[in-house]
Design a protein around this motif. Sequence first.
Motif, PDB file in Angstrom:
ATOM      1  N   ASP A 296       5.584  -0.800   0.787  1.00 39.50           N
ATOM      2  CA  ASP A 296       4.554  -0.969   1.815  1.00 39.50           C
ATOM      3  C   ASP A 296       4.294   0.357   2.526  1.00 39.50           C
ATOM      4  N   ALA A 297       3.273   0.353   3.392  1.00 38.03           N
ATOM      5  CA  ALA A 297       2.935   1.545   4.169  1.00 38.03           C
ATOM      6  C   ALA A 297       2.547   1.129   5.579  1.00 38.03           C
ATOM      7  N   ALA A 298       2.613   2.092   6.482  1.00 38.82           N
ATOM      8  CA  ALA A 298       2.107   1.899   7.844  1.00 38.82           C
ATOM      9  C   ALA A 298       1.157   3.040   8.150  1.00 38.82           C
TER      10      ALA A 298
ATOM     11  N   GLY B 270       0.797  -1.230   0.000  1.00 37.63           N
ATOM     12  CA  GLY B 270       0.000   0.000   0.000  1.00 37.63           C
ATOM     13  C   GLY B 270       0.820   1.265   0.000  1.00 37.63           C
ATOM     14  N   GLY B 271       2.125   1.170  -0.363  1.00 37.88           N
ATOM     15  CA  GLY B 271       3.007   2.322  -0.271  1.00 37.88           C
ATOM     16  C   GLY B 271       2.931   3.277  -1.440  1.00 37.88           C
TER      17      GLY B 271
ATOM     18  N   THR C 203      21.240   2.731  -0.926  1.00 38.01           N
ATOM     19  CA  THR C 203      20.656   1.382  -0.860  1.00 38.01           C
ATOM     20  C   THR C 203      19.721   1.310   0.342  1.00 38.01           C
ATOM     21  N   GLY C 204      18.992   0.183   0.427  1.00 42.29           N
ATOM     22  CA  GLY C 204      18.116  -0.038   1.577  1.00 42.29           C
ATOM     23  C   GLY C 204      16.733   0.554   1.382  1.00 42.29           C
ATOM     24  N   VAL C 205      15.974   0.558   2.454  1.00 41.62           N
ATOM     25  CA  VAL C 205      14.591   1.028   2.432  1.00 41.62           C
ATOM     26  C   VAL C 205      14.501   2.389   3.094  1.00 41.62           C
ATOM     27  N   GLY C 206      13.865   3.302   2.411  1.00 39.67           N
ATOM     28  CA  GLY C 206      13.656   4.639   2.958  1.00 39.67           C
ATOM     29  C   GLY C 206      12.215   4.859   3.349  1.00 39.67           C
ATOM     30  N   ALA C 207      11.978   5.961   4.074  1.00 41.40           N
ATOM     31  CA  ALA C 207      10.623   6.294   4.528  1.00 41.40           C
ATOM     32  C   ALA C 207      10.333   7.733   4.178  1.00 41.40           C
TER      33      ALA C 207
ATOM     34  N   GLY D 211       7.414  -5.671  10.125  1.00 42.88           N
ATOM     35  CA  GLY D 211       7.786  -6.625   9.088  1.00 42.88           C
ATOM     36  C   GLY D 211       7.472  -6.138   7.691  1.00 42.88           C
ATOM     37  N   LEU D 212       7.622  -4.848   7.457  1.00 37.53           N
ATOM     38  CA  LEU D 212       7.293  -4.258   6.160  1.00 37.53           C
ATOM     39  C   LEU D 212       8.540  -4.112   5.296  1.00 37.53           C
TER      40      LEU D 212
END
Length: 607
Positions: A406-408, A333-334, A376-380, A401-402
């Motif tokens: 994805d979204a929160a 849902g991101g 690299t990696g996951v950003g927000a 665990g996202l």
Amino acid sequence: MHRYRSHTCAGLRTEHVGRNVRLSGWCHRIRDHGGLLFIDLRDHYGLTQCVVDPDSPAFALAETLRSEWVVKVDGEARLRPAGTENPDMPTGLVEVYVTDIEVLGPAAELPLPVFGDIDYPEETRLKYRFLDLRRERLHRNIMLRGKVVDSMRMRMKAAGFNEFQTPILTASSPEGARDFLVPSRIHPGKFYALPQAPQQYKQLLMMAGFDRYFQIAPCFRDEDPRADRLPGEFYQLDLEMSFVTQEDVFETMEPILTGIFEEFGGGRAVTKGWPRIPYAEAISKYGSDKPDLRNPLVMQDVSEHFRGSNFKVFARLLEDPANRIWAIPGPTGGQRTFCDRMNAWAQGEGQPGLGYILYFDRATDETTRQTDPNATGVGARGPIANNIGQERAEAIRQQLGLGAGDAAFFVAGDPAKFYKFAGAARTKVGVDLKLVDENRIALAWIVDFPMYEWNEDEKKVDFSHNPFSMPQGGLEALQSQDPLSLKAFQYDIACNGFEIASGGIRNHRPDAMVKAFEIAGYGEQTVIERFGGMYRAFQYGAPPHGGMAAGVDRIVMLLAGEQNLREVALFPMNQRAEDILMGAPSEVTTKQLRELGVRLNLPEKGA
């Protein structure tokens, strides 16, 4: 030959070819193919294609037939011409060449069509329910209901239960809803009540020594209608057992209900070994005491990640120890558009909004690559991420665990006030992201319900569930513990987001019963007056006992794949609790009121 039929409209097969046959039924559909008339004749059992050509002596009459006329036809069974067979119909290889027609019951112009499944206004459907029930889907649902009830009876008797019928005219009882009252002619000024449930009677049966009881019980509650509750009356599989623990009830009823869902579930996977979820856990993980476990989303408390953060709205909320921050994961849902839709939905639900964090892959994100080609990696990203920083956002991501894409989503405040909204948001995310497994029937026991709750309006402790349940710890717990900390031997069954059953181990000791009611503000004299029969029975050797009641209507609704109980009930009322087919409720005559000793005191119009 029989006056009306030699076969039903589902009975003809290739072995009947060449025979003279007689069918009776409704003209389901009439088709004119270049002078050749085809009549699909329907009865309770099925359809048969009947053919009338211009050479038939019945042709002139056949041309006058209209939909839903009831007719008798005579003719010869024959094979359908090559290429016109219908393998999807039991009678799809044969047809009847009609030689004679008799009209048994002509039909006026229809207020709603029977052929097809066109959606019509509910008022029209209920007013002409006898026509609505001719429609294939409704007819199939009602027949399914009968088969489910038959299966329930068979399985209960095989498990050693005996079926008994308890009274319909009884005394008023505080079951949590309004009673339907029935004035007594013989005892002017006094009233019977229709039973909200056979609760006291089934417990009295245990006092009487019958050990295992059940019935398909009609229950009556004067409640406001809603989609998962029929107004007025409903049916439940009601049962009680003696000398049992909570575990005994579970071990007895779980295979019975699992078997019913497997038998009629249409191949959907049914939960084996139902999970047992404490009430508090169900609320904190799913925002509901009847969670839909087909939805894999589990909410988590992420308060610590916001405590002392630069996101001042949440940080200030957490200064009150009653407040928490819950996170709803949103796998896949991101996207900003989806998160904005969720935020708009929350505002439509009366909330200020629904905060969110979007997670993305730094290596493929165009904006990131322009500033840091080697990222690299996951950003927000998003307003919340910008305020709390990447480190806290990453900690939230790992806890939930996202991953990238994805979204929160976040809900904040006092959980006692927001948990229902959080549960609705979890459902919305799961449905909109197509995460719910529609091919499952997910069942669970919800256990450890609170014995009491605080009634804010009346500033008092109230029963939170069934007042006849045994508190965990018995009389000693009632005497020594804070009532709001007490848990009861009470349990529900949740299925696909619905509560389909509720029950408990009963408080069978008179001293414990009196104490339990005293805590809720009812003195011993009140208990004796309102529950005198059961209170007296407890004085003369009461066995430990427990049971439950499962909603027949809701179970059939779930099995039929419907969203509204009216689709599985024969003659339901409308949303205003009116039976517009029969005209109930209706006014009665002055003579009837006089015989009952009743005088009306109606509210003024417009008041």
